[in-house]
Design a protein around this motif. Structure first.
Motif, short mmCIF file in Angstrom:
data_model
loop_
_atom_site.label_atom_id
_atom_site.label_comp_id
_atom_site.label_asym_id
_atom_site.label_seq_id
_atom_site.Cartn_x
_atom_site.Cartn_y
_atom_site.Cartn_z
N ALA A 164 7.07 -2.49 36.58
CA ALA A 164 8.46 -3.14 36.51
C ALA A 164 7.22 -5.26 36.92
N CYS A 165 6.15 -4.77 37.79
CA CYS A 165 5.70 -5.80 37.70
C CYS A 165 4.16 -5.64 38.30
N VAL A 166 3.11 -6.50 37.45
CA VAL A 166 2.16 -6.46 38.39
C VAL A 166 1.30 -7.42 38.52
N GLN A 167 1.20 -7.70 39.89
CA GLN A 167 0.23 -8.99 40.66
C GLN A 167 -1.20 -8.54 40.61
N ILE A 168 -1.70 -9.87 39.89
CA ILE A 168 -3.62 -10.36 39.77
C ILE A 168 -3.59 -10.83 40.97
N VAL A 169 -3.96 -10.48 41.79
CA VAL A 169 -4.80 -11.04 43.16
C VAL A 169 -6.30 -11.34 42.37
N GLY A 170 -6.57 -12.35 42.67
CA GLY A 170 -8.27 -12.79 42.55
C GLY A 170 -9.07 -13.75 42.15
N PRO A 171 -10.32 -13.98 42.26
CA PRO A 171 -11.22 -12.99 42.78
C PRO A 171 -10.99 -12.71 44.18
N VAL A 172 -11.59 -11.81 44.17
CA VAL A 172 -11.72 -10.52 44.92
C VAL A 172 -13.40 -10.37 45.06
N ARG A 173 -13.75 -10.06 46.58
CA ARG A 173 -14.93 -9.28 45.89
C ARG A 173 -15.33 -7.89 46.43
N SER A 174 -15.98 -7.23 45.14
CA SER A 174 -15.63 -5.99 45.76
C SER A 174 -17.42 -5.64 46.40
N VAL A 175 -17.89 -4.56 47.11
CA VAL A 175 -18.76 -3.96 47.50
C VAL A 175 -18.48 -2.47 47.10
N PHE A 176 -19.70 -1.89 47.12
CA PHE A 176 -19.50 -0.87 46.58
C PHE A 176 -20.72 -0.24 46.14
N ARG A 177 -20.54 1.12 46.53
CA ARG A 177 -22.12 2.43 45.07
C ARG A 177 -22.12 2.83 44.36
N TRP A 178 -22.93 2.38 43.67
CA TRP A 178 -22.74 2.67 41.99
C TRP A 178 -24.46 2.47 41.44
N GLU A 179 -24.69 3.94 40.54
CA GLU A 179 -25.25 4.14 39.74
C GLU A 179 -26.60 3.81 41.26
N GLY A 180 -26.45 4.73 42.08
CA GLY A 180 -27.29 4.16 43.41
C GLY A 180 -27.66 3.75 44.24
N GLY A 181 -27.14 2.53 43.81
CA GLY A 181 -27.27 1.24 45.02
C GLY A 181 -26.18 0.40 45.01
N VAL A 182 -26.51 -0.13 45.96
CA VAL A 182 -24.78 -1.19 46.84
C VAL A 182 -25.06 -1.79 45.65
N GLN A 183 -23.79 -2.74 44.91
CA GLN A 183 -23.30 -3.31 44.27
C GLN A 183 -22.46 -4.77 44.00
N VAL A 184 -21.82 -5.75 44.74
CA VAL A 184 -21.35 -6.74 44.93
C VAL A 184 -21.53 -7.36 43.68
N GLU A 185 -19.53 -7.60 43.25
CA GLU A 185 -19.53 -7.89 42.06
C GLU A 185 -17.62 -8.72 42.82
N PRO A 186 -17.81 -9.74 41.52
CA PRO A 186 -16.29 -10.35 41.37
C PRO A 186 -15.10 -9.34 40.77
N GLU A 187 -14.16 -9.40 41.64
CA GLU A 187 -12.55 -8.58 40.39
C GLU A 187 -12.06 -9.00 40.80
N TYR A 188 -11.10 -8.46 39.63
CA TYR A 188 -9.52 -9.13 39.46
C TYR A 188 -9.10 -7.57 40.06
N GLN A 189 -8.04 -8.50 41.32
CA GLN A 189 -7.23 -6.83 41.05
C GLN A 189 -5.95 -6.53 40.35
N LEU A 190 -5.48 -5.56 40.57
CA LEU A 190 -3.83 -5.56 39.25
C LEU A 190 -3.32 -4.23 40.56
N VAL A 191 -1.80 -4.97 40.95
CA VAL A 191 -1.24 -4.54 42.53
C VAL A 191 0.05 -4.46 41.09
#
Length: 104
Positions: free
Chosen positions: A31-58
């Motif tokens: 019915a609706c999708v909100q776009i929030v961002g940029p947000v900063r995502s901190v996550f573990r990927w491929e053996g290391g901690v990554q920090v990336e800007p992303e856009y969140q869909l709600v």
């Protein structure tokens, strides 16, 4: 009334966020999708901690399985985030609108 959910996803650009949001709404999966961002995502990927800007869909929907499949099929990420949260309360008129607009 079908059960409303909020589905969360992220992507790395505003352009892709807009494309995904528009596609979900135009196809009546949401019915609706909100776009929030940029947000900063901190996550573990491929053996290391990554920090990336992303856009969140709600995403507001009653069609979690179909939204999940659509995002996976149309997303640029190999493994996109798709997390569904049940809505346990809220403004009944709004929730009816979500159900009506995402009924397919």
């Amino acid at each position: 009334m079908p059960e409303p959910h909020v589905v969360l996803s992220t992507t790395d650009s505003d352009d892709e966020a807009q494309r995904l949001a528009r596609g979900l709404v135009e196809s009546r999966l949401a019915a609706c999708v909100q776009i929030v961002g940029p947000v900063r995502s901190v996550f573990r990927w491929e053996g290391g901690v990554q920090v990336e800007p992303e856009y969140q869909l709600v995403v507001k929907t009653t069609r979690v399985d179909e939204v999940t499949a659509w995002i996976v099929a149309n997303h640029s990420y190999d493994m996109p985030e798709v997390v569904a949260l049940p809505v346990v309360g809220g403004h009944e008129t709004y929730l009816t609108w979500v159900a009506d607009e995402s009924s397919g």
